[in-house]
Design a protein around this motif. Sequence first.
Motif: not given
Length: 189
Positions: A96-100, A130-134, A158-166, A188-189
Motif C-alpha cells: 500500500p502507499v506509504g509502506r516500506l 521497496r516503497v509501496g505505491i499501491g 508517500i512523502k513520509a515513506a520516502m523520508e523513511a526509505a532514505a 506505514e505512513a
Amino acid sequence: MYLIAGLGNPGKEYEHTRHNVGFMVLDGLAHKLDVKINRIKFKGLLGEASFEGQKLLLLKPQTYMNLSGESVSDAINFYKIPLGNIIVIYDDMDLPVGRLRIRPEGSSGGHRGMDSIIYQLSSDKFSRIRVGIGRPEGEKDAAGHVLGSFYGEEITKIKAAMEAAAQAALLIISKGVDEAMNKFNAFEA
C-alpha cells in the motif's frame, strides 16, 4: 564503498510519477547529505557523498526502468563494489502507499527494473528497499497506474515513506540490513 541506486525513468514527463519513487528517495538522500546527483556516468546520473567514514555513490540510472541493470552493473564493475554493499530503492505495487519493505536479497517480484539488475549482476544477493505505491483500483491498467501521479492523502503518505526509505538506506550502511528491517519493515505512513 556503497552504491545506492534509486530506480525511475528519465525525463520531465515521468518526474513525479509513482514509478519514479526511487529517484525521489535518492533526491531526498542527496539533500540530506548535501550533495548533488548530476555527474553523467555509468549510463546514469551520479553523486558522491560520505557517510560515517564510508564513500557513497548515489546512482539514478537514465536507461529507462527496464534496462536499469546496465547502469548499476557498470558502476559496480568499475568500482568493484561487493554485492553486500549495494542498496536498490524502487516502487512496489504490492505494498500500500506509504509502506516500506526491506530485504537483504530475493526475487524481483515482477519489477522490470529489478529483473534487469538481477540479470546483469547474475545475482539477487543485494539489499533492496521497496516503497509501496499501491495497486490500481478496479480495472485500471498497471502501466497507467505506475506512470500516474500520487494524489490526495497519498501525497502525505508517500512523502513520509520516502523520508523513511532514505533513513533506512543510511541505517543499512551504519548498522546493517537486519537493523533496518527491524526498524522500518513495520513502517506505514
